[in-house]
Scaffold this motif. Structure first.
Motif, PDB file in Angstrom:
ATOM      1  N   VAL A   1      30.610  30.916   9.450  1.00 62.78           N
ATOM      2  CA  VAL A   1      29.320  30.135   9.459  1.00 62.78           C
ATOM      3  C   VAL A   1      28.959  29.771   8.141  1.00 62.78           C
ATOM      4  O   VAL A   1      29.326  30.174   7.090  1.00 62.78           O
ATOM      5  CB  VAL A   1      28.324  31.129  10.332  1.00 62.78           C
ATOM      6  CG1 VAL A   1      28.639  31.396  11.428  1.00 62.78           C
ATOM      7  CG2 VAL A   1      28.232  32.383   9.372  1.00 62.78           C
TER       8      VAL A   1
ATOM      9  N   GLU B   1      23.916  30.059   4.820  1.00 61.77           N
ATOM     10  CA  GLU B   1      22.380  30.320   5.409  1.00 61.77           C
ATOM     11  C   GLU B   1      22.358  31.117   6.471  1.00 61.77           C
ATOM     12  O   GLU B   1      21.308  31.945   6.601  1.00 61.77           O
ATOM     13  CB  GLU B   1      21.619  28.985   5.478  1.00 61.77           C
ATOM     14  CG  GLU B   1      21.543  28.193   4.322  1.00 61.77           C
ATOM     15  CD  GLU B   1      22.463  27.342   3.699  1.00 61.77           C
ATOM     16  OE1 GLU B   1      22.670  27.089   2.359  1.00 61.77           O
ATOM     17  OE2 GLU B   1      23.732  27.112   4.358  1.00 61.77           O
ATOM     18  N   GLU B   2      23.290  30.723   7.564  1.00 57.16           N
ATOM     19  CA  GLU B   2      23.518  31.756   8.825  1.00 57.16           C
ATOM     20  C   GLU B   2      23.905  32.945   8.546  1.00 57.16           C
ATOM     21  O   GLU B   2      23.264  33.938   9.143  1.00 57.16           O
ATOM     22  CB  GLU B   2      24.506  30.853   9.870  1.00 57.16           C
ATOM     23  CG  GLU B   2      23.961  29.699  10.318  1.00 57.16           C
ATOM     24  CD  GLU B   2      25.034  29.273  11.334  1.00 57.16           C
ATOM     25  OE1 GLU B   2      25.940  28.320  10.878  1.00 57.16           O
ATOM     26  OE2 GLU B   2      25.074  29.462  12.420  1.00 57.16           O
TER      27      GLU B   2
ATOM     28  N   GLN C   1      21.633  36.465   9.343  1.00 61.76           N
ATOM     29  CA  GLN C   1      22.173  37.560  10.284  1.00 61.76           C
ATOM     30  C   GLN C   1      22.033  38.709   9.374  1.00 61.76           C
ATOM     31  O   GLN C   1      21.470  39.858   9.998  1.00 61.76           O
ATOM     32  CB  GLN C   1      23.451  37.228  10.489  1.00 61.76           C
ATOM     33  CG  GLN C   1      23.901  36.238  11.488  1.00 61.76           C
ATOM     34  CD  GLN C   1      25.309  35.797  11.578  1.00 61.76           C
ATOM     35  OE1 GLN C   1      26.031  36.578  11.083  1.00 61.76           O
ATOM     36  NE2 GLN C   1      25.367  34.700  12.513  1.00 61.76           N
TER      37      GLN C   1
END
Length: 189
Positions: free
Chosen positions: A155, A158-159, A163
């Protein structure tokens, strides 16, 4: 002990006895574990051979072992047919909860059959300057953990950061604390 609650499709720590226990909850939010699985699946999951034998929860098992936890007990709290929360107990011995599921479920109002076992500006400026190296080190650890999660999961950075922040927020712990655990988990691989 911690109490995890499910709302709007998210599981989060409502309360924990200390930050170390909340950190173990956060590890589950970022990497899975019995607390999350019990709520997501809507039923209990038994781990008769201990956490380290449970392949699907290896990060949680290793983080728990590093914290001195040898056994866990997750008691689902059911409203109708839906698991709405879990009571998560952590023990120092392998058999801490053996034979105690019914009793503990009664104490917490949980469902035993669904158990998951096993002021001066100059001084303020000086203080800020003194804290800067620590803050920079902590930011580097968070960045490292973010990068590790992004690489493992495929991913964006940023993702992965979202998380990590989300897991720490849900467990009500500083993201830096979770980042230290995550980095430690990946360095041990």
């Amino acid at each position: 002990m911690s109490l995890a609650f499910r709302e709007h499709g998210l599981t989060f720590t409502l309360i924990a006895t200390d930050e170390e226990i909340a950190t173990l909850d956060a590890v589950q939010y970022v990497a899975s574990g019995p607390c999350v699985d019990a709520v997501d699946l809507g039923h209990g999951i038994a781990t008769p051979d201990g956490l380290l034998s449970e392949q699907r929860w290896q990060h949680f098992a290793r983080a728990s072992a590093a914290a001195g936890v040898q056994s866990t007990l997750t008691l689902p709290v059911v409203d109708g047919d839906v698991v709405v929360s879990t009571v998560n107990l952590y023990g120092r011995a392998n058999d801490t909860f053996t034979g105690k599921h019914e009793l503990l479920a009664g104490v917490f109002g949980a469902w035993a059959p669904g158990v998951v076992a096993n002021a001066d500006l100059s001084f303020a400026t000086r203080r800020a300057a003194e804290q800067a190296p620590t803050q920079l080190r902590e930011a580097a650890v968070v960045d490292t953990a973010t990068g590790m999660l992004a690489a493992e999961r495929g991913v964006s950075v940023e993702e992965a950061r979202a998380q990590l922040d989300d897991a720490a927020h849900r467990a009500r712990i500083p993201v830096q604390r979770l980042a230290h655990v995550v980095v430690g988990l990946y360095l041990d691989d």
